[in-house]
Design a protein around this motif. Structure first.
Motif, PDB file in Angstrom:
ATOM      1  N   GLY A 120      47.188  48.981  60.094  1.00  0.00           N
ATOM      2  CA  GLY A 120      47.222  47.522  60.044  1.00  0.00           C
ATOM      3  C   GLY A 120      45.901  46.943  59.590  1.00  0.00           C
ATOM      4  N   SER A 121      44.834  47.445  60.101  1.00  0.00           N
ATOM      5  CA  SER A 121      43.535  46.899  59.730  1.00  0.00           C
ATOM      6  C   SER A 121      43.172  47.285  58.303  1.00  0.00           C
ATOM      7  N   SER A 122      43.594  48.474  57.867  1.00  0.00           N
ATOM      8  CA  SER A 122      43.272  48.860  56.489  1.00  0.00           C
ATOM      9  C   SER A 122      44.067  48.012  55.509  1.00  0.00           C
ATOM     10  N   GLN A 123      45.298  47.646  55.873  1.00  0.00           N
ATOM     11  CA  GLN A 123      46.079  46.760  55.004  1.00  0.00           C
ATOM     12  C   GLN A 123      45.422  45.386  54.907  1.00  0.00           C
ATOM     13  N   ARG A 124      44.958  44.889  56.039  1.00  0.00           N
ATOM     14  CA  ARG A 124      44.270  43.590  56.022  1.00  0.00           C
ATOM     15  C   ARG A 124      42.990  43.663  55.211  1.00  0.00           C
ATOM     16  N   ALA A 125      42.240  44.763  55.402  1.00  0.00           N
ATOM     17  CA  ALA A 125      40.991  44.923  54.665  1.00  0.00           C
ATOM     18  C   ALA A 125      41.260  45.028  53.174  1.00  0.00           C
ATOM     19  N   LEU A 126      42.334  45.714  52.791  1.00  0.00           N
ATOM     20  CA  LEU A 126      42.685  45.831  51.387  1.00  0.00           C
ATOM     21  C   LEU A 126      43.056  44.467  50.795  1.00  0.00           C
ATOM     22  N   GLU A 127      43.791  43.674  51.540  1.00  0.00           N
ATOM     23  CA  GLU A 127      44.147  42.326  51.077  1.00  0.00           C
ATOM     24  C   GLU A 127      42.897  41.460  50.911  1.00  0.00           C
ATOM     25  N   GLU A 128      41.988  41.536  51.864  1.00  0.00           N
ATOM     26  CA  GLU A 128      40.737  40.775  51.758  1.00  0.00           C
ATOM     27  C   GLU A 128      39.931  41.211  50.540  1.00  0.00           C
ATOM     28  N   TRP A 129      39.892  42.531  50.303  1.00  0.00           N
ATOM     29  CA  TRP A 129      39.150  43.032  49.156  1.00  0.00           C
ATOM     30  C   TRP A 129      39.779  42.528  47.857  1.00  0.00           C
ATOM     31  N   ARG A 130      41.109  42.539  47.778  1.00  0.00           N
ATOM     32  CA  ARG A 130      41.794  42.044  46.581  1.00  0.00           C
ATOM     33  C   ARG A 130      41.515  40.565  46.358  1.00  0.00           C
ATOM     34  N   LYS A 131      41.532  39.782  47.425  1.00  0.00           N
ATOM     35  CA  LYS A 131      41.256  38.350  47.303  1.00  0.00           C
ATOM     36  C   LYS A 131      39.848  38.112  46.786  1.00  0.00           C
ATOM     37  N   ARG A 132      38.861  38.847  47.341  1.00  0.00           N
ATOM     38  CA  ARG A 132      37.476  38.667  46.886  1.00  0.00           C
ATOM     39  C   ARG A 132      37.326  39.083  45.419  1.00  0.00           C
ATOM     40  N   LYS A 133      37.979  40.169  45.038  1.00  0.00           N
ATOM     41  CA  LYS A 133      37.893  40.641  43.663  1.00  0.00           C
ATOM     42  C   LYS A 133      38.515  39.609  42.714  1.00  0.00           C
ATOM     43  N   MET A 134      39.650  39.038  43.073  1.00  0.00           N
ATOM     44  CA  MET A 134      40.301  38.022  42.237  1.00  0.00           C
ATOM     45  C   MET A 134      39.433  36.773  42.125  1.00  0.00           C
ATOM     46  N   GLU A 135      38.800  36.402  43.224  1.00  0.00           N
ATOM     47  CA  GLU A 135      37.922  35.232  43.217  1.00  0.00           C
ATOM     48  C   GLU A 135      36.724  35.469  42.289  1.00  0.00           C
ATOM     49  N   ARG A 136      36.128  36.679  42.360  1.00  0.00           N
ATOM     50  CA  ARG A 136      34.990  36.992  41.482  1.00  0.00           C
ATOM     51  C   ARG A 136      35.423  36.993  40.022  1.00  0.00           C
ATOM     52  N   ALA A 137      36.603  37.548  39.733  1.00  0.00           N
ATOM     53  CA  ALA A 137      37.097  37.566  38.350  1.00  0.00           C
ATOM     54  C   ALA A 137      37.343  36.142  37.857  1.00  0.00           C
ATOM     55  N   ARG A 138      37.882  35.283  38.699  1.00  0.00           N
ATOM     56  CA  ARG A 138      38.124  33.890  38.319  1.00  0.00           C
ATOM     57  C   ARG A 138      36.820  33.177  38.041  1.00  0.00           C
ATOM     58  N   LEU A 139      35.794  33.433  38.906  1.00  0.00           N
ATOM     59  CA  LEU A 139      34.493  32.794  38.698  1.00  0.00           C
ATOM     60  C   LEU A 139      33.840  33.286  37.411  1.00  0.00           C
ATOM     61  N   ARG A 140      33.997  34.553  37.077  1.00  0.00           N
ATOM     62  CA  ARG A 140      33.434  35.058  35.823  1.00  0.00           C
ATOM     63  C   ARG A 140      34.131  34.420  34.620  1.00  0.00           C
ATOM     64  N   ALA A 141      35.437  34.274  34.735  1.00  0.00           N
ATOM     65  CA  ALA A 141      36.187  33.662  33.632  1.00  0.00           C
ATOM     66  C   ALA A 141      35.759  32.212  33.432  1.00  0.00           C
ATOM     67  N   ILE A 142      35.516  31.503  34.502  1.00  0.00           N
ATOM     68  CA  ILE A 142      35.068  30.111  34.415  1.00  0.00           C
ATOM     69  C   ILE A 142      33.661  30.070  33.821  1.00  0.00           C
ATOM     70  N   ASP A 143      32.803  30.998  34.228  1.00  0.00           N
ATOM     71  CA  ASP A 143      31.434  31.040  33.748  1.00  0.00           C
ATOM     72  C   ASP A 143      31.404  31.341  32.258  1.00  0.00           C
ATOM     73  N   LYS A 144      32.319  32.156  31.742  1.00  0.00           N
ATOM     74  CA  LYS A 144      32.366  32.470  30.321  1.00  0.00           C
ATOM     75  C   LYS A 144      32.800  31.261  29.505  1.00  0.00           C
ATOM     76  N   ASP A 145      33.621  30.428  30.057  1.00  0.00           N
ATOM     77  CA  ASP A 145      34.099  29.248  29.353  1.00  0.00           C
ATOM     78  C   ASP A 145      33.000  28.205  29.229  1.00  0.00           C
ATOM     79  N   GLY A 146      31.874  28.417  29.873  1.00  0.00           N
ATOM     80  CA  GLY A 146      30.767  27.491  29.764  1.00  0.00           C
ATOM     81  C   GLY A 146      30.674  26.521  30.905  1.00  0.00           C
ATOM     82  N   MET A 147      31.530  26.598  31.791  1.00  0.00           N
ATOM     83  CA  MET A 147      31.477  25.689  32.907  1.00  0.00           C
ATOM     84  C   MET A 147      30.736  26.361  34.060  1.00  0.00           C
ATOM     85  N   MET A 148      30.066  25.619  34.824  1.00  0.00           N
ATOM     86  CA  MET A 148      29.337  26.116  35.999  1.00  0.00           C
ATOM     87  C   MET A 148      30.364  26.434  37.078  1.00  0.00           C
ATOM     88  N   PRO A 149      30.090  27.481  37.840  1.00  0.00           N
ATOM     89  CA  PRO A 149      31.058  27.840  38.884  1.00  0.00           C
ATOM     90  C   PRO A 149      31.236  26.729  39.894  1.00  0.00           C
TER      91      PRO A 149
END
Length: 154
Positions: A120-149
């Motif tokens: 149970g805890s590993s599933q939760r930890a995996l979900e948290e890791w996926r959320k953080r990774k998606m958030e970082r990817a979204r912020l990088r995509a925004i940063d490439k477009d020229g907009m500030m995060p």
């Protein structure tokens, strides 16, 4: 060239070599060891059958053996053996296996609980890791477009 060294001038000196001196010293050492061993072993008491005891010594030995035997806690030893036989006789070998069996069952249950908790805890930890990774990817995509995060979008 025919001159000899002063220490080798005599006939006795010419016969004395390091080899002869070593042999003489070894012979002296062997004799000394033999004398020391003879003196050491001669101070030991003789073999038990070689010297006889008189009646007073025999009586003293017999009495000391009787005292030693009488001081042994024979009744206590017998009772302890009876108690051990009773405790093992009723349950057989199961008394020794029960603690091991209960420890094994306890360990098995604890491992199962640990696996369930980790799943149970590993599933939760995996979900948290996926959320953080998606958030970082979204912020990088925004940063490439020229907009500030942290900037607001239009």
């Amino acid at each position: 060239m025919d001159a000899q060294a002063p220490w080798r001038a005599g006939t006795v000196g010419s016969r004395m070599s390091y080899k002869n001196a070593t042999l003489a010293l070894c012979a002296i050492n062997v004799l000394a060891v033999a004398l020391l061993l003879r003196n050491h072993f001669s101070s030991w008491p003789r073999l038990p059958g070689s010297h006889r005891f008189d009646s007073a010594q025999l009586r003293y030995i017999w009495e000391s053996e009787e005292l030693r035997r009488s001081m042994e806690p024979v009744d206590l030893i017998r009772r302890v053996k009876e108690i051990e036989q009773e405790s093992y006789g009723e349950h057989g070998m199961s008394t020794q296996e029960d603690p091991k069996q209960t420890a094994a069952v306890d360990l098995s249950n604890r491992l199962k609980d640990l696996r369930q908790g980790n799943d149970g805890s590993s599933q939760r930890a995996l979900e948290e890791w996926r959320k953080r990774k998606m958030e970082r990817a979204r912020l990088r995509a925004i940063d490439k477009d020229g907009m500030m995060p942290g900037a607001k979008t239009r």
